[in-house]
Design a protein around this motif. Structure first.
Motif: not given
Length: 415
Positions: A305-319
């Protein structure tokens, strides 16, 4: 006479101008030659290159997003009689957010309660009558059995009297017929009792089902009414609110939106050419004005999308409590690819000159001008990513470097 003076003056001017031009040219060549060899000695000391190898970092920008977003709608027609929320409000799991009132549903519940009460009362009466009738049939059977026993005794007595001739054989036969008739009556009563018991059990089942049906109807209505009390299913925040106290709503009408805050993730955009460098589980770092959070790659959306891709990151600890949904962030993703970085010591007078040139020192005692772009690491080091063939460079201010190659004897000047 005047013309002669002008001509003579021109000849004199030429005589002085030509030597002047020659002198300027010679001076220019001299200073050019002088500037070539006038690089201060301190800049001709080779600087050793230190190298470090680290995982290549992909940089991206994005936003913090919730893992769960719930749009709460009206479960049925009704009126909002309680509203405990406002946009941006923090909520906890189990908090009562709103309550609706449905008059028609309340009437149905009242009717179902009365119906259940009436059915239960009628069933109790019918079961009592059945129990009475069962007792009667059992009593009749018991009487018949008793009479049969009496008839048996009388028959035995008459048989003895008939053998002695005290009574006639006709009377004996009459008593025996009476006994056989009583036996048939007892068998009939037993059959009647067995059939009645079967019917009695079936009737009890029917009564139980009738009550259960009424109870289920009332339970269904009560559950429907309980759904009019809207509670939070998770810890979060009210993101949107389109309802107000006293408002009449229709079933399915949107009331407000909840966003979960305990489990946030980062949606990051990186250049499309980076997709072959990404894998699930790669370490990452989320960068915010309030701090940095360690994370990992959870999902890679390879749709461009518009020359980019989406990457989803999850947190390693409590928010952290300062992290918010829709907050803009930056991210570093540490890929499996290795990247070498080369560092050199920064000259003490680095800030005195606007630009410096990096010369690569080769094995022929030559320093060759490079096109390397450097950047400052800290107060003492410069860094660049281009790999050189040797281990030493010269770092010279731009004002002293007029040539692309500098010949000199390195001798023992290496660090």
């Amino acid at each position: 006479m005047k013309q002669l003076l002008i001509t003579k003056k021109r000849k004199t001017l030429k005589r002085f101008l030509i030597p002047l031009i020659i002198s300027i040219g010679v001076a220019f060549l001299y200073f050019s030659w002088l500037s070539k060899d006038s690089i201060p000695e301190e800049y001709l000391k080779p600087i050793k290159i230190a190298s470090t190898t680290e995982s290549k970092i992909l940089k991206g920008i994005g936003t913090i997003q919730p893992t769960q977003r719930e749009l709460v709608s009206a479960p049925s027609d009704g009126t909002i009689k309680l509203l405990n929320i406002r946009e941006g409000q923090t909520i906890k799991r189990g908090d009562i957010l709103a309550e609706l009132n449905n008059y028609d549903l309340e009437q149905k519940i009242h009717t179902a309660q009365l119906e259940l009460l009436n059915i239960s009362s009628q069933v109790s009466i019918d079961k009592s009558n059945l129990a009475i009738r069962l007792s009667q049939v059992q009593s009749e059977l018991a009487n018949s059995v008793m009479q049969l026993k009496q008839q048996k005794l009388e028959l035995n007595a008459n048989e003895a009297l008939a053998e002695k001739g005290i009574i006639s054989s006709i009377r004996f036969k009459q008593s025996r017929m009476q006994f056989e008739q009583n036996e048939l009556e007892v068998e009939a009563k037993k059959a009647e009792l067995a059939l009645f018991k079967d019917a009695y059990e079936q009737q009890l089942i029917a009564y139980a089902n009738k009550i259960k049906l009424a109870q289920n109807q009332l339970e269904y209505l009560n559950k429907k009414q309980s759904k009019l009390i809207l509670t939070a299913q998770f810890d979060g925040v009210i993101s949107q609110n389109s309802s107000k106290l006293g408002q009449v709503v229709k079933q399915g009408q949107s009331l407000f939106e909840l966003i979960e805050t305990n489990n946030l993730l980062a949606k990051v955009q990186v250049p499309q050419y980076s997709s072959d460098q990404l894998e699930r589980g790669q370490a990452a770092e989320i960068i915010t004005p309030s701090g940095r959070i360690q994370a990992k790659v959870d999902y890679i959306d390879t749709v461009i999308r518009n020359g980019s891709i989406n990457v989803f990151l999850t947190l390693n600890s409590v928010t952290p409590n300062w992290l918010r949904s829709d907050q803009a962030i930056e991210a570093n993703i540490y890929t499996a690819q290795q990247q070498a970085t080369y560092n050199i010591q920064k000259p003490h007078d680095f800030n005195d000159f606007k630009h410096w040139n990096i010369f690569e020192v080769n094995a022929n005692n030559q320093a060759v001008l490079t096109r390397i772009n450097y950047h400052e690491v800290d107060s003492s080091q410069l860094s660049f990513e281009e790999k050189l063939s040797g281990n030493y460079v010269l770092l010279i201010p731009d004002k002293y470097t007029k040539e692309h190659t500098i010949d000199f004897n390195l001798g023992s000047s290496h660090d």
